[in-house]
Design an enzyme around this catalytic site. Structure first.
Site, PDB file in Angstrom:
ATOM      1  N   HIS B 189     -32.058  46.928 -58.735  1.00  0.00           N
ATOM      2  CA  HIS B 189     -31.187  47.561 -57.302  1.00  0.00           C
ATOM      3  C   HIS B 189     -31.792  48.655 -56.737  1.00  0.00           C
ATOM      4  O   HIS B 189     -32.086  48.727 -55.347  1.00  0.00           O
ATOM      5  CB  HIS B 189     -29.622  47.452 -57.560  1.00  0.00           C
ATOM      6  CG  HIS B 189     -29.100  47.472 -56.194  1.00  0.00           C
ATOM      7  ND1 HIS B 189     -28.813  46.408 -55.578  1.00  0.00           N
ATOM      8  CD2 HIS B 189     -28.616  48.547 -55.490  1.00  0.00           C
ATOM      9  CE1 HIS B 189     -27.864  46.992 -54.454  1.00  0.00           C
ATOM     10  NE2 HIS B 189     -27.851  48.097 -54.486  1.00  0.00           N
ATOM     11  N   GLU B 431     -42.503  27.355 -59.687  1.00  0.00           N
ATOM     12  CA  GLU B 431     -42.401  28.700 -60.522  1.00  0.00           C
ATOM     13  C   GLU B 431     -42.248  28.197 -62.015  1.00  0.00           C
ATOM     14  O   GLU B 431     -42.540  29.090 -62.810  1.00  0.00           O
ATOM     15  CB  GLU B 431     -40.868  29.457 -60.459  1.00  0.00           C
ATOM     16  CG  GLU B 431     -39.794  28.543 -60.189  1.00  0.00           C
ATOM     17  CD  GLU B 431     -38.481  29.305 -59.437  1.00  0.00           C
ATOM     18  OE1 GLU B 431     -38.497  30.533 -59.516  1.00  0.00           O
ATOM     19  OE2 GLU B 431     -37.534  28.586 -58.998  1.00  0.00           O
ATOM     20  N   CYS B 502     -43.498  33.507 -51.830  1.00  0.00           N
ATOM     21  CA  CYS B 502     -42.377  34.322 -51.636  1.00  0.00           C
ATOM     22  C   CYS B 502     -42.150  35.251 -52.906  1.00  0.00           C
ATOM     23  O   CYS B 502     -41.128  35.998 -52.747  1.00  0.00           O
ATOM     24  CB  CYS B 502     -41.370  33.558 -51.158  1.00  0.00           C
ATOM     25  SG  CYS B 502     -40.550  32.510 -52.674  1.00  0.00           S
TER      26      CYS B 502
END
Lengths: 91, 574
Positions: B189, B431, B502
């Protein structure tokens, strides 16, 4: 006891700054003041920001404000006027 | 001395250390004798006064600087002076004989929990404010000085063990020169926030809190990931120059943010944005890009007390779709599990969460959650150009199963006469290597695909990307990555179906050149990488990109790939 009804008219509802303005106005009065959601019947102490927020008053919600005390009439009228003024959101 | 860590947000800083140790209240139920209640009430009143003075000071400073954050602290003052909480606290002290700390703690928690339950997202966020004010009061009850990152006395390099989202959300951006933390990596974060604010950050530097002293001067080179203590005058001078150079270069790159991403030979590339929420700063990016390449919907589910309702999700999806108008918005359905867990779902602890019940699999085992999200998304579809993307697809069974859910939801909407767009595209994240290897089959059943390169690399190289012990094995430039992506892209291209990237590689310094050469013509990335990537695209020809891709696919190691790309692209990177 004195009471009056109105509808929340400003776009953001009674959140953030409008909620803060509302509390600041309510605490000026000596009376005990309450605000009630007419759809659910939930009500809250109009001088408490937390209780006010918990009502989640969005635009279009019908509310009743009632007060009891020496300045009950001015208190209710003043808060109703504030809601009807849309907290200055519309120019 | 030199210390090393992960450079997660580039830049250079020279300045004084600010050691940040957040106040952690440790409260237990304690009662007091009758004779002491008056004194406890008085203590509570004093702490409240002190808290008020702190808040006034912060608020006034922010107002003078015309900083929007002043509003937050004005709201905190309202909370501090809430009449109902005040009465309850005094009642708890005088009647229940609770200590002032315990009374404050339990009452604030009670009302925060009450707001947690309100359906309105904006109001629920206020619960965090109540908890902040609670900590402020409790700290003042202990007579401890404030340590807060939202307002620093002077510019400083913030050093912490770890930073919480609430620390970073209110960060004093003007005065934070750099961030150093003992924990955290590229995807933490703190890294994301530092990048979006453009604050240099070096994370994962062990023992920094005990090594560094308050106010000592240090150099942070967040380009190389190095920290120098007790720097010499020459070192300081050198790094101040480097800092200047870095800033000038960053400014030059920034000029590229609004250019059209067209290659030297006229080949068009789509540049898309990865967004993690619908906050204003993320929506403002819409003017610079061709759409949203990855809308992570997890933020609606994480850090909450309960599942988001259909209405809440609909409101947010509509907001994003409306903002982007005709530009595509690729909404990824819920991807939790693995490293992202939610407390309220009571999910069992798994031995291998990354190989476990996550993302689409979790949605299949919780059909109600999946259907609620699909319903909200389809309802919002009439407001823009919605593309729906399924994460963690490993087989055609997954695709077909998900499609059954989608059809069910559409039928229900029709039965209830609720409008939705018939043009919603349905695609997959690539993925898991198994789906990449049958991309020709998958391409027949979906409208598009997007490579999630972080997980693709993790699954292809068998490296847990959260395990710092083995980070050297996590090689996103592994030639196998490019071979596999090239193979899957060709399969989709044969059927004329678009493929994008992405994951981190999409906004990488070097990789976009190869990805374009493999035939991928849409790249999605965080806003911080947009300008740099556009610069790369506009300086490169498609012919050259194809040459790079062909060469890279024939290489043997990740290091070889990196070295080759650095030298081939050196002129553009300057």
């Amino acid at each position: 006891m004195y009471s009056k009804k109105t509808v929340i008219a400003n776009n953001t509802g009674l959140h953030a700054r409008p909620a803060s303005d509302f509390i600041a106005n309510a605490t000026k009065f000596k009376s005990r003041i309450f605000i009630k959601r007419l759809d659910s019947g939930d009500e809250a102490n109009a001088k408490s920001i937390i209780m006010l927020l918990s009502l989640a008053l969005d635009k279009g919600t019908e509310v009743e404000i009632y007060a009891e005390g020496e300045d009950e009439i001015t208190a209710v009228n003043s808060l109703i006027d504030l809601i009807d003024s849309k907290f200055g959101e519309d120019k | 001395m030199k210390y090393e860590g992960n450079s997660v947000s580039e830049g250079i800083a020279v300045g004084e250390v600010y050691l940040y140790t957040p106040f952690i209240p440790r409260i237990q139920e304690e009662t007091i004798p009758e004779s002491q209640t008056a004194e406890e009430v008085a203590q509570y009143q004093t702490a409240k006064e002190r808290a008020k003075r702190e808040l006034d000071k912060i608020k006034n400073k922010l107002e003078q600087e015309k900083d929007e954050k002043a509003k937050i602290f004005s709201a905190h003052l309202d909370i501090l002076f809430d009449t109902v909480m005040d009465e309850d606290i005094i009642f708890f002290i005088t009647n229940k004989k609770y200590s002032s700390s315990y009374a404050v703690s339990s009452i604030f928690d009670k009302y925060a929990k009450m707001l947690d339950k309100v359906a309105d997202e904006l109001i629920r966020e206020r619960a965090a404010d109540i908890r902040d004010v609670k900590n402020r009061l409790l700290r003042n009850l202990r007579g401890i000085e404030e340590k807060n990152l939202s307002i620093l006395e002077k510019p400083a390099i913030v050093v912490a063990h770890d930073l919480t989202p609430s620390d970073t959300a209110t960060l004093d951006r003007k005065n934070v020169l750099a961030i150093i933390s003992e924990t955290g990596g590229e995807t933490s974060h703190t890294a994301i926030i530092a990048k979006s604010y453009g604050i240099p950050a070096v994370l994962g530097v062990k023992n920094m809190m005990s090594v560094l002293r308050q106010d000592e001067k240090v150099i942070v080179d967040a380009v190389k990931g190095e920290i120098f203590t007790e720097p010499s005058a020459e070192q300081i001078e050198y790094y101040l120059e480097e800092k200047q150079k870095y800033a000038e270069n960053a400014k030059k790159i920034k000029e590229f943010i609004s250019v059209q991403p067209v290659m030297q030979d006229g080949h068009n590339i789509g540049v898309y944005l990865n967004i993690g929420s619908a906050k204003p700063q993320e929506l403002e990016g819409s003017v610079y890009v061709d759409g949203v390449g990855l809308f992570r919907t997890e933020f609606l589910f994480l850090g909450k007390e309960q599942l988001p309702t259909e209405e809440e999700q609909f409101t947010i999806y509509r907001k994003v779709l409306t903002t982007y108008g005709e530009k595509p918005v690729i909404l990824r359905t819920l991807d939790i599990g693995g490293d992202k867990t939610v407390s309220y779902m009571d999910l069992p602890i798994e031995e291998n969460p990354f190989l476990g019940n996550r993302a689409l699999r979790l949605c299949f085992s919780h059909p109600e959650i999946f259907k609620t999200q699909l319903k909200a998304a389809y309802r919002a579809s009439v407001y823009g150009n919605l593309w729906l993307m399924l994460p963690m697809v490993g087989s055609l069974d997954d695709i077909r199963k998900a499609k059954v859910f989608i059809e069910e939801v559409k039928t229900e909407l029709r039965q209830n006469a609720i409008a939705y767009s018939e043009n919603v595209k349905v695609g997959i994240m690539i993925e898991i290597p198994s789906i990449a290897l049958i991309a020709d089959k998958a391409a027949k059943e979906v409208d598009f695909a997007s490579f999630g390169t972080n997980d693709l690399c993790q699954y292809l190289t068998a490296v847990d990307r959260m395990n710092p012990q083995i980070s050297e094995y996590y090689q996103s430039y592994h030639p196998a990555m490019f071979r596999l992506m090239g193979y899957a892209t060709e399969a989709f291209a044969k059927l004329g179906k678009p493929v994008s990237v992405c994951g981190e590689l999409g906004g990488d310094l070097l990789a976009p050149a190869v990805l374009i050469g493999l035939g991928i013509n849409k790249l999605s990335m965080g806003i911080g990488s947009v300008a740099r990537t556009k610069k790369l695209i506009t300086h490169l020809s498609f012919e050259k990109a194809k040459k790079l891709a062909a060469a890279v696919k024939e290489m043997s190691t990740a290091a070889e790939v990196e070295q080759y790309l650095k030298s081939e692209l050196s002129e553009i990177l300057q």
